[in-house]
Design a protein around this motif. Structure first.
Motif, PDB file in Angstrom:
ATOM      1  N   PHE A 227       0.841  -1.197   0.000  1.00  0.00           N
ATOM      2  CA  PHE A 227       0.000   0.000   0.000  1.00  0.00           C
ATOM      3  C   PHE A 227       0.881   1.253   0.000  1.00  0.00           C
ATOM      4  CE2 PHE A 227      -2.776   3.259   1.575  1.00  0.00           C
ATOM      5  CZ  PHE A 227      -4.093   2.833   1.435  1.00  0.00           C
ATOM      6  N   LEU A 228       1.897   1.273   0.889  1.00  0.00           N
ATOM      7  CA  LEU A 228       2.764   2.459   1.008  1.00  0.00           C
ATOM      8  C   LEU A 228       3.586   2.670  -0.259  1.00  0.00           C
ATOM      9  CD1 LEU A 228       3.943   2.048   4.706  1.00  0.00           C
ATOM     10  CD2 LEU A 228       2.461   3.826   3.780  1.00  0.00           C
ATOM     11  N   ARG A 229       4.037   1.576  -0.881  1.00  0.00           N
ATOM     12  CA  ARG A 229       4.835   1.734  -2.111  1.00  0.00           C
ATOM     13  C   ARG A 229       3.979   2.303  -3.235  1.00  0.00           C
ATOM     14  NH1 ARG A 229       7.389  -3.177  -0.301  1.00  0.00           N
ATOM     15  NH2 ARG A 229       5.988  -4.412  -1.588  1.00  0.00           N
ATOM     16  N   LEU A 290      -4.869   0.300  -7.124  1.00  0.00           N
ATOM     17  CA  LEU A 290      -3.432   0.009  -7.101  1.00  0.00           C
ATOM     18  C   LEU A 290      -2.995  -0.543  -5.744  1.00  0.00           C
ATOM     19  CD1 LEU A 290      -1.921   3.240  -8.722  1.00  0.00           C
ATOM     20  CD2 LEU A 290      -1.791   0.917  -9.639  1.00  0.00           C
ATOM     21  N   CYS A 291      -3.657  -0.081  -4.680  1.00  0.00           N
ATOM     22  CA  CYS A 291      -3.205  -0.410  -3.319  1.00  0.00           C
ATOM     23  C   CYS A 291      -3.818  -1.682  -2.741  1.00  0.00           C
ATOM     24  CB  CYS A 291      -3.539   0.748  -2.390  1.00  0.00           C
ATOM     25  SG  CYS A 291      -2.622   2.203  -2.776  1.00  0.00           S
ATOM     26  N   THR A 334      13.047   2.409   4.364  1.00  0.00           N
ATOM     27  CA  THR A 334      12.316   3.320   5.264  1.00  0.00           C
ATOM     28  C   THR A 334      10.905   2.781   5.504  1.00  0.00           C
ATOM     29  OG1 THR A 334      13.565   5.169   4.392  1.00  0.00           O
ATOM     30  CG2 THR A 334      11.540   5.714   5.533  1.00  0.00           C
ATOM     31  N   ILE A 335      10.287   2.330   4.432  1.00  0.00           N
ATOM     32  CA  ILE A 335       8.923   1.792   4.569  1.00  0.00           C
ATOM     33  C   ILE A 335       8.934   0.576   5.503  1.00  0.00           C
ATOM     34  CG2 ILE A 335       7.125   0.531   3.278  1.00  0.00           C
ATOM     35  CD1 ILE A 335       7.492   2.559   1.022  1.00  0.00           C
ATOM     36  N   GLU A 336       9.903  -0.305   5.318  1.00  0.00           N
ATOM     37  CA  GLU A 336       9.975  -1.502   6.173  1.00  0.00           C
ATOM     38  C   GLU A 336      10.134  -1.130   7.641  1.00  0.00           C
ATOM     39  OE1 GLU A 336      12.960  -4.526   5.146  1.00  0.00           O
ATOM     40  OE2 GLU A 336      12.034  -4.403   3.151  1.00  0.00           O
TER      41      GLU A 336
END
Ligand SMILES: Cc1cc2nc3c(=O)[nH]c(=O)nc-3n(C[C@H](O)[C@H](O)[C@H](O)COP(=O)(O)OP(=O)(O)OC[C@H]3O[C@@H](n4cnc5c(N)ncnc54)[C@H](O)[C@@H]3O)c2cc1C
Length: 462
Positions: A227-229, A290-291, A334-336
């Motif tokens: 979702f964040l990507r 997309l998410c 960063t997301i991880e």
């Protein structure tokens, strides 16, 4: 009560039209409390001003007696700058007039207004002022720090929509700052917070808007990083009419959240579309497809509904702590780290907020206002929100640890409205190459640093 505060009280009693409240007097206990329950201070005197001459009298009396002075509008400073121990609070909560001129699409907003008072008054003629997302926040503190919200990408920061300021400076004078009057002060006020005086009136520009599309999506488990990507990739190409904010948190125990997700780490996205409904539906559907969120809602809401929908999430008196920063880009690492951090959040009410700025806000040249660099689009805010004093240490430590882990990938800079009380050393980081110019303006208008309970820009020592 100290001798100095006695002097201020005696001086004001002769001329003050508002309320003067001392410890133990009727109304003092209520007037003393501010939004952040972590900040319990006991001012020697609260001067609740009725009008501009009251503000001038309070500034003059406190300056003459050398009394520490806090300025309060909505009392929502995360750092608790709206109060102080033993000193004077200049409280503007009686000064909440909003005068709208629909023809010129402008309004005069008094220095004690809440966002809600501005929204209600401007919506009567179908107009809006771009501000923040919680209606009980003070308009003055928010505007003076910048002001980001649902309309930022379309219309810019709050102060990009301020044409003039009337303020009481440290010597008690009433000064006007605009593009033609005192332009250096006007530049500094658009970024320098409460450093230069008590703003008694903002002249603001308004825009037509009454309703919009609100979309929400929620995702848990392995879907969170995905979702964040997708959000990260979608936003740089998105039209200015679309704002999409992200919250990383433990899912609340509410009916709107499916039972199997409650209490689990989730990402929630709130999308707002301003403008043509068909076009908005297309953009929202594409973004959410997309998410792959687990739940999706989409509806047309009024502007006032949008502006008050988060009010209950940030009640007065809870304990709050925050840290904030910017990212030029959000890499996978960063997301991880953010996703891992959510699993250890100590409070169900805390969250990591992410927003993508850009749009109209990013098109104002860096030198035009003291806010400066607007080119860094991702803003992060770690917002701790809990109720028990015994949980202070765990909640503050969680934010500091996550912030420190992510800091190496952040771009230097901080949004002053999201700073906590223990971040004085980051004030120059907020202003960077604009620091010396701000110090020069501060030295001219407030050479004794009378206005120092803020993200302080100390004047030059004479
Ligand atoms: C629940 C919540 C939601 C928020 N949402 C947003 C958001 O969506 N967007 C955003 O950008 N920020 C947001 N903020 C941050 C907010 O902008 C700052 O906390 C701001 O300082 C609050 O202003 P206030 O007037 O309520 O604060 P106060 O505590 O009353 O004042 C804070 C400081 O502002 C200055 N100040 C206040 N009034 C005046 C005045 N009339 N003249 C001169 N100086 C003055 C003083 O330095 C004072 O110490 C939010 C904060 C909270 C608590």
């Amino acid at each position: 009560m100290s001798q100095a505060i006695e002097e201020v009280h005696a001086s004001l009693q002769r001329q003050f039209k508002g309320d003067l409240l001392r410890p133990g007097e009727d109304g003092y206990a209520d007037a003393r409390s501010i939004w952040n329950g972590m900040v319990a201070r006991t001012p020697g005197l609260i001067a609740r001003c009725a009008d501009v001459p009251d503000v001038q009298a309070a500034v003059r009396a406190a300056a003459a007696a050398g009394v520490l002075t806090a300025i309060r509008c909505g009392g929502h400073s995360l750092a608790g700058f709206g109060s102080c121990d033993g000193g004077l609070v200049i409280d503007l909560t009686r000064m909440r007039q909003v005068t709208v001129d629909p023809e010129s699409r402008s309004a005069r907003v008094a220095g004690g207004c809440l966002l809600g008072s501005v929204d209600v008054a401007t919506q009567k003629t179908g107009l809006v002022f771009p501000s923040g997302v919680v209606s009980h926040t003070g308009a003055a503190g928010l505007i003076l720090g910048g002001g980001t919200g649902w309309l930022t990408r379309r219309f810019g920061l709050s102060w990009d929509n301020v044409a003039g300021y009337t303020l009481v400076t440290a010597d008690g004078s009433l000064v006007h700052a605009g593009a033609k009057d005192n332009p250096e002060l006007f530049w500094a006020l658009r970024g320098g917070g409460g450093n230069f005086g008590v703003v008694t009136e903002f002249e603001v520009k308004l825009h037509p808007l009454t309703s919009l599309i609100l979309g929400e999506g929620l995702c848990a488990g392995d879907g969170v990083p995905h979702f964040l990507r997708r959000w990260r990739e979608f936003m740089p190409e998105a039209p200015d009419n679309l704002k999409w904010n992200i919250g990383l948190r433990l899912a609340p125990d509410t009916e709107t959240v499916p039972a199997h997700l409650r209490g689990r780490p989730v990402v929630s996205g709130a999308l707002v579309w301003l403008g043509d409904l068909d076009e908005g539906n297309r953009h929202m559907d594409r973004a959410l497809t997309l998410c792959h969120p687990a739940t999706v809602t989409k509806k047309v809401v009024s502007f006032l509904e949008l502006q008050t929908m988060a009010d209950h999430e940030f009640p007065h008196g809870q304990r709050y702590y925050s840290k904030s920063g910017y990212f030029s880009c959000l890499n996978d690492n960063t997301i991880e780290r953010m996703v891992e951090a959510v699993a250890t959040i100590p409070s169900l009410h805390s969250q990591i907020e992410l927003a993508y700025l850009g749009g109209a806000m990013a098109r104002v040249a860096a030198g035009e206002t003291a806010f400066g660099d607007r080119s860094t689009p991702f803003i992060i805010n770690f917002l701790g929100n809990w109720s028990e004093e015994s949980a202070d240490e765990a909640n503050i430590a969680w934010i500091r640890n996550v912030f420190n882990a992510l800091r190496p990938s952040m771009k230097p800079g901080v949004y002053i409205n999201f700073m906590s009380a223990d971040e004085d050393d980051r004030v120059p980081e907020a202003y960077q190459e604009r620091w010396e110019r701000l110090v020069a303006v501060k030295s001219h208008y407030d050479p004794t640093n009378f206005f120092r309970l803020n993200q302080n820009i100390p004047p030059k020592k004479s």
